[in-house]
Design a protein around this motif. Structure first.
Motif, PDB file in Angstrom:
ATOM      1  N   MET A   1       8.472  10.034  24.254  1.00 19.37           N
ATOM      2  CA  MET A   1       8.730   9.910  22.831  1.00 19.37           C
ATOM      3  C   MET A   1       9.599   8.684  22.577  1.00 19.37           C
ATOM      4  SD  MET A   1      10.130  12.868  20.363  1.00 19.37           S
ATOM      5  CE  MET A   1      11.130  12.431  19.002  1.00 19.37           C
ATOM      6  N   MET A   2       9.288   7.979  21.512  1.00 22.84           N
ATOM      7  CA  MET A   2      10.024   6.767  21.179  1.00 22.84           C
ATOM      8  C   MET A   2      11.400   7.112  20.625  1.00 22.84           C
ATOM      9  SD  MET A   2       8.540   3.641  18.993  1.00 22.84           S
ATOM     10  CE  MET A   2       9.298   3.600  17.403  1.00 22.84           C
ATOM     11  N   ASN A   3      12.415   6.443  21.103  1.00 21.07           N
ATOM     12  CA  ASN A   3      13.769   6.660  20.626  1.00 21.07           C
ATOM     13  C   ASN A   3      14.049   5.669  19.501  1.00 21.07           C
ATOM     14  OD1 ASN A   3      16.402   7.457  20.337  1.00 21.07           O
ATOM     15  ND2 ASN A   3      17.120   6.483  22.212  1.00 21.07           N
ATOM     16  N   THR A   4      14.087   6.152  18.279  1.00 17.43           N
ATOM     17  CA  THR A   4      14.283   5.300  17.120  1.00 17.43           C
ATOM     18  C   THR A   4      15.626   5.600  16.481  1.00 17.43           C
ATOM     19  OG1 THR A   4      11.918   5.331  16.698  1.00 17.43           O
ATOM     20  CG2 THR A   4      13.314   4.621  14.896  1.00 17.43           C
ATOM     21  N   THR A   5      16.388   4.564  16.249  1.00 16.49           N
ATOM     22  CA  THR A   5      17.662   4.761  15.571  1.00 16.49           C
ATOM     23  C   THR A   5      17.437   4.807  14.069  1.00 16.49           C
ATOM     24  OG1 THR A   5      18.133   2.403  15.340  1.00 16.49           O
ATOM     25  CG2 THR A   5      18.853   3.460  17.388  1.00 16.49           C
ATOM     26  N   GLU A   7      18.785   3.057  11.893  1.00 14.85           N
ATOM     27  CA  GLU A   7      18.717   1.701  11.361  1.00 14.85           C
ATOM     28  C   GLU A   7      17.317   1.105  11.495  1.00 14.85           C
ATOM     29  OE1 GLU A   7      21.115   2.615  13.638  1.00 14.85           O
ATOM     30  OE2 GLU A   7      22.759   2.817  12.220  1.00 14.85           O
ATOM     31  N   GLU A   8      16.557   1.522  12.499  1.00 17.95           N
ATOM     32  CA  GLU A   8      15.215   0.984  12.718  1.00 17.95           C
ATOM     33  C   GLU A   8      14.162   1.634  11.828  1.00 17.95           C
ATOM     34  OE1 GLU A   8      15.055  -0.215  17.377  1.00 17.95           O
ATOM     35  OE2 GLU A   8      15.154   1.928  16.902  1.00 17.95           O
ATOM     36  N   LEU A   9      14.417   2.827  11.348  1.00 16.80           N
ATOM     37  CA  LEU A   9      13.433   3.566  10.580  1.00 16.80           C
ATOM     38  C   LEU A   9      12.928   2.801   9.347  1.00 16.80           C
ATOM     39  CD1 LEU A   9      11.754   6.101  10.334  1.00 16.80           C
ATOM     40  CD2 LEU A   9      13.669   7.170   9.120  1.00 16.80           C
ATOM     41  N   PRO A  10      13.791   2.212   8.519  1.00 18.47           N
ATOM     42  CA  PRO A  10      13.272   1.461   7.363  1.00 18.47           C
ATOM     43  C   PRO A  10      12.347   0.313   7.767  1.00 18.47           C
ATOM     44  CG  PRO A  10      15.607   1.858   7.085  1.00 18.47           C
ATOM     45  CD  PRO A  10      15.254   2.281   8.487  1.00 18.47           C
ATOM     46  N   ILE A  11      12.655  -0.349   8.867  1.00 21.51           N
ATOM     47  CA  ILE A  11      11.811  -1.455   9.333  1.00 21.51           C
ATOM     48  C   ILE A  11      10.463  -0.926   9.796  1.00 21.51           C
ATOM     49  CG2 ILE A  11      11.572  -3.238  11.114  1.00 21.51           C
ATOM     50  CD1 ILE A  11      14.653  -3.583  10.874  1.00 21.51           C
ATOM     51  N   LEU A  12      10.467   0.167  10.531  1.00 20.27           N
ATOM     52  CA  LEU A  12       9.206   0.757  10.984  1.00 20.27           C
ATOM     53  C   LEU A  12       8.354   1.229   9.808  1.00 20.27           C
ATOM     54  CD1 LEU A  12      10.451   2.784  14.084  1.00 20.27           C
ATOM     55  CD2 LEU A  12       9.094   0.678  14.074  1.00 20.27           C
ATOM     56  N   LEU A  13       8.991   1.819   8.807  1.00 17.77           N
ATOM     57  CA  LEU A  13       8.256   2.255   7.624  1.00 17.77           C
ATOM     58  C   LEU A  13       7.664   1.064   6.873  1.00 17.77           C
ATOM     59  CD1 LEU A  13      10.622   5.070   6.332  1.00 17.77           C
ATOM     60  CD2 LEU A  13       8.343   5.350   7.333  1.00 17.77           C
TER      61      LEU A  13
END
Length: 114
Positions: A1-5, A7-13
Motif C-alpha cells: 500500500m502506498m504511504n501518502t502523507t 500534504e501529498e493528498l491535494p497534489i495527488l487529487l
C-alpha cells in the motif's frame, strides 16, 4: 500500500483530476467546446430552465466567467436567456433544440471515456 502523507493528498487529487479532465478536453475540443461550456450545457440539460445564480452554483463557475460563457453559447444558438416573468432582474437560462442535440451527441463519448 502506498504511504501518502496528508500534504501529498491535494497534489495527488489534482493530478487525478487533470488526467480525467485532459481526456474530456480532447473530446470537447472536437465539438469546439471548453470544459466550462460543457459544464453549463450539462447543468442546464439536467435542470431544464434555471436562473444564472443556480447555474453558477451547479456548474461551479464564477459569475464573471459564466457571463462570458453564456454570451458565447447564446451567440452559437446553444442556449436561450430570457427575463423571468416573476422578477425582471432575474434571467432564466435554457438549452435550445440545438443545445440539446449537442448535449446528446457529446454525452455518449464522454460516458465511454469515464
Amino acid at each position: 500500500m502506498m504511504n501518502t502523507t496528508v500534504e501529498e493528498l491535494p497534489i495527488l487529487l489534482q493530478k487525478a483530476r487533470e488526467y480525467a479532465v485532459n481526456t474530456m478536453r480532447n473530446t470537447l475540443a472536437t465539438h469546439d467546446l471548453t470544459e466550462q461550456q460543457w459544464r453549463v450545457i450539462r447543468s442546464t440539460f439536467e435542470s431544464g430552465e434555471l436562473n444564472a445564480q443556480e447555474l453558477a452554483r451547479k456548474s461551479a463557475i464564477l459569475g464573471p466567467s459564466l457571463s462570458r460563457i453564456l454570451n458565447r453559447l447564446e451567440e452559437d444558438g446553444i442556449l436561450n436567456r430570457k427575463v423571468s416573468a416573476a422578477d425582471q432582474r432575474e434571467l432564466n437560462i435554457s438549452l435550445t433544440a440545438k443545445g440539446k442535440r449537442l448535449h446528446n451527441k457529446v454525452l455518449p463519448t464522454l460516458h465511454n471515456q469515464y
